[in-house]
Scaffold this active site. Structure first.
Site, PDB file in Angstrom:
ATOM      1  N   LYS A 285       0.863  -1.060   0.031  1.00 52.96           N
ATOM      2  CA  LYS A 285       0.023   0.065   0.125  1.00 52.96           C
ATOM      3  C   LYS A 285       0.853   1.308  -0.040  1.00 52.96           C
ATOM      4  O   LYS A 285       1.759   1.253   0.689  1.00 52.96           O
ATOM      5  CB  LYS A 285      -1.062   0.035   1.261  1.00 52.96           C
ATOM      6  CG  LYS A 285      -2.195   0.634   1.071  1.00 52.96           C
ATOM      7  CD  LYS A 285      -3.094   0.470   2.370  1.00 52.96           C
ATOM      8  CE  LYS A 285      -4.570   1.405   2.189  1.00 52.96           C
ATOM      9  NZ  LYS A 285      -5.398   0.996   3.086  1.00 52.96           N
ATOM     10  N   GLU A 371     -19.135  -5.971   9.426  1.00 52.02           N
ATOM     11  CA  GLU A 371     -20.356  -5.294  10.471  1.00 52.02           C
ATOM     12  C   GLU A 371     -21.331  -6.219  10.967  1.00 52.02           C
ATOM     13  O   GLU A 371     -21.667  -6.064  12.183  1.00 52.02           O
ATOM     14  CB  GLU A 371     -20.877  -4.163   9.503  1.00 52.02           C
ATOM     15  CG  GLU A 371     -20.201  -3.178   9.202  1.00 52.02           C
ATOM     16  CD  GLU A 371     -19.261  -3.336   7.753  1.00 52.02           C
ATOM     17  OE1 GLU A 371     -18.386  -2.506   7.466  1.00 52.02           O
ATOM     18  OE2 GLU A 371     -19.479  -4.399   7.144  1.00 52.02           O
ATOM     19  N   ARG A 399     -25.205  -2.566   6.644  1.00 55.01           N
ATOM     20  CA  ARG A 399     -24.963  -3.941   6.412  1.00 55.01           C
ATOM     21  C   ARG A 399     -25.254  -4.786   7.396  1.00 55.01           C
ATOM     22  O   ARG A 399     -25.355  -6.237   7.145  1.00 55.01           O
ATOM     23  CB  ARG A 399     -23.561  -4.124   6.054  1.00 55.01           C
ATOM     24  CG  ARG A 399     -23.168  -2.907   4.834  1.00 55.01           C
ATOM     25  CD  ARG A 399     -21.554  -3.141   4.554  1.00 55.01           C
ATOM     26  NE  ARG A 399     -21.556  -4.153   3.428  1.00 55.01           N
ATOM     27  CZ  ARG A 399     -20.519  -4.520   2.923  1.00 55.01           C
ATOM     28  NH1 ARG A 399     -19.264  -3.945   3.208  1.00 55.01           N
ATOM     29  NH2 ARG A 399     -20.462  -5.346   1.830  1.00 55.01           N
TER      30      ARG A 399
END
Length: 642
Positions: A285, A371, A399
């Site tokens: 990243k 979640e 969600r």
């Protein structure tokens, strides 16, 4: 700011077809120029930086090997897709990224034929890709479908549900696992790359299929041992057992920044024929930009920044952010109550819980992008007497709605929901807007809902939630900084279901729920300048409503106007239902709810979005005058006075 980078090769590429026409030896230079162009563009607009930098070579390789847009590439999460946007004809608009009327910060079907599926939330690509692959089979349109999933998205259950389904269907689907955080099995030199090339190639696959044919001729009791022997031999080197068990042919891990490795392996995978394949690619990243490499969290999403120093611009403010007020107040409460724990779904810094983790490392749980699990996990802790604070953005809590209903509310468990990014979020657009929690939580019996009017109120609401054990309780607050009000040292416990009068007046009552209160007060000042001195009330609670306060406002004012940072079915709908059910709209009182409009609103600044919705001071004044019967001429004359 640095001068715009020199990109002579990239300047010749306006589409993937032109990319595929380049000599392979030029692709390394193209990738370097693409990385420089992305850094420069994001320095101007802000946006997601680290994830896109990590997939530059992978993006070049995918568009080189596959025939896009006929072949479908689905980026999961969509913020990996900035290099993809540059290569697919949108380079000239990159400096409009996340600006009003500019490019989206995520993939969007309406934006380009090269974006086959929109992605703002994570972990959806494999499901969507499988659907595309099956549809292509039904329609007799052969194509490759590639789902690029990474940045933690594989921690969500939906990804594994899709993989399990794909493996059982033997569908033609390629999943590229962009492993940019912690590698499942990190590459350690030439041997692993050689093995990846080997197992992805036609010779190995042909030999494997031939071996399967031989095994079928063996006695049945030898079939399973033979299969496990082959699987173990490969997974000993590749680490692919999990994916093999799900029905995928595993290739990797391989260096996602080495084009000499990526290109031939992807070509082998492209030509492999039917069946799902997973290509495990290890990337870094922030690759190629030192500040982003050295601080992946800080440079995941950035404001405008100086390319040379990496310093990010931030507008000065005398007020703390709502997120930091939540975190600091939760720390205060946790010092006094060891039962308080915090739960986050892969957003410790976004929710401010990284500060909590520094002080209470054994009382915070980051469950990944999961979640649904986060909510039920918190419910489990609540059954044993703990006080879990589940800090999730409004858009992501959607969600886990089933879990909020079934696992928390029906059982009456005291889970505390800290709902960040409530209302419009600005540049992240409709996928991230927190417009619906007022409505979707408001439909659930037994839940307490609060919205902070300012940062001091948020401190009180955190304290109230910490003290409340009678069932689930939620409090919402927006993105950005507070109003600059004086802050109490500690939060006070609020009486449940009771609002407050902020300013006493007559004729018009402005009933605010949430942080529109600042604009409501500014609107009240304008109305007072016209001789209309409104009452201003802060509802504080959506559930339970302060029915006594609302009934009093309706009985003593000609007009009641509610404001909220939420959509249809939320606070205004609850107020209207109460007023109608109790006959309080039968007399002279007129009620007007102001809310976020019932449509998806594209990215812009938060101020522009609220102005368009009529939820700024001007919109509130206009609604008040219109409701009082002012015609256009009278309104124009009145507004000219203020």
């Amino acid at each position: 700011m640095a001068d715009k980078p020199s990109t002579p090769l990239l300047d010749t590429v306006n589409s993937p077809a032109e990319l595929r026409a380049l000599p392979r030896e030029d692709l390394r230079q193209l990738a370097d120029e693409l990385r420089s162009e992305m850094i420069d563009a994001v320095s101007v607009t802000g946006g997601h930086l680290g994830a896109g930098l990590g997939v530059v070579e992978l993006t070049v390789a995918l568009h080189t090997v596959f025939d896009t847009p006929h072949d479908r590439i689905i980026w999961d999460v969509g913020h990996q897709a900035y290099p993809h946007k540059i290569l697919t004809g949108r380079r000239d608009r990159m400096r409009t990224l996340r600006q009003k009327d500019g490019l989206s910060g995520f993939t969007r079907r309406a934006e380009s034929e090269y974006d086959p599926f929109g992605a703002g939330h994570s972990s959806t690509s494999i499901s969507a890709g499988l659907g595309m692959a099956v549809a292509s089979d039904h329609l007799g349109t052969p194509r490759n479908v590639i789902a690029v999933i990474g940045d933690g998205a594989m921690s969500a259950g939906m990804a594994y549900e899709a993989m399990n389904n794909a493996g059982a269907m033997d569908a033609r689907l390629i999943v590229v696992l962009n492993d940019n955080d912690m590698s499942i099995a990190p590459p350690t030199g030439a041997l692993r790359t050689y093995l990846a090339k080997l197992v992805s190639g036609p010779v190995y696959r042909g030999t494997r299929e031939a071996a399967k044919a031989v095994v079928q001729k063996l006695p049945p009791f030898l079939h399973e041992p033979a299969r496990k022997t082959e699987e173990f031999a490969r997974s000993f080197f590749t680490g692919g057992t999990l994916f093999e068990e799900l029905g995928f042919y595993y290739v990797g891990p391989l260096d996602g920044h080495n084009l000499d490795d990526l290109l031939p392996i992807l070509e082998n995978v492209r030509d492999a024929g039917a069946g799902p394949i997973l290509v495990h690619v290890v990337t870094k990243k922030g690759k190629g930009y030192a500040p982003a490499e050295n601080s992946a969290d800080k440079y995941h999403g950035v404001s405008k920044f100086n390319v040379i120093t990496g310093a990010q611009a931030k507008a000065p403010s005398n007020a703390p952010s709502y997120t930091s007020v939540f975190a600091e107040t939760l720390i205060q409460e946790a010092r006094d109550d060891e039962r308080i724990v915090a739960v986050t779904a892969a957003m410790p810094s976004g929710t401010g819980l990284d500060k909590f983790a520094e002080l209470f490392p054994n009382r915070i749980y980051d469950v990944g992008i999961a979640e649904q699990h986060a909510v039920t996990f918190a419910a489990g802790m609540a059954t044993e007497g703990m006080k879990p604070f589940c800090a999730i953005y409004s858009t992501f809590l959607q969600r886990a709605y089933d879990q909020v209903v079934h696992d928390v509310a029906i059982q009456g468990l005291p889970v505390r929901f800290a709902i960040d990014r409530a209302g419009y979020v600005g540049a992240d657009g409709p996928t991230h807007a927190g417009n619906y929690d007022n409505a979707y939580l408001g439909a659930i019996p037994g839940i307490v809902q609060m919205a902070a009017a300012d940062e001091a109120e948020l401190r009180h609401m955190v304290a109230t939630a910490a003290a409340y054990d009678a069932g689930p309780i939620a409090f919402r607050y927006p993105r950005g900084d507070g109003m600059g009000v004086d802050m109490p040292e500690r939060g006070a416990i609020l009486p449940i279901g009771k609002g407050r009068i902020v300013r006493q007046g007559g004729t018009i009552a402005l009933l605010s729920y949430g942080t529109r209160l600042g604009e409501v007060l500014a609107a009240a000042d304008r109305l007072a300048a016209l001789g209309l001195n409104p009452t201003v009330a802060d509802a504080r609670f959506l559930k339970p409503l302060d029915e006594e306060l609302i009934a009093r406002l309706a009985a003593t004012h000609d007009v009641v106007i509610s404001t909220e940072e939420g959509g249809l079915g939320g606070f205004g709908s609850h107020v209207a239902t109460f007023l109608a059910a109790n006959g309080l709209l039968d007399g002279k009182t007129r009620f007007r709810p102001l809310m976020i409009p019932d449509r998806f609103v594209e990215h812009a600044s938060q101020a522009d979005m609220y102005a368009e919705a009529g939820l700024d001071r001007t919109g509130i004044v206009n609604t008040a005058l219109t409701t009082l019967g002012y015609d256009q001429a009278a309104m124009t004359a009145a507004l000219a006075k203020i």
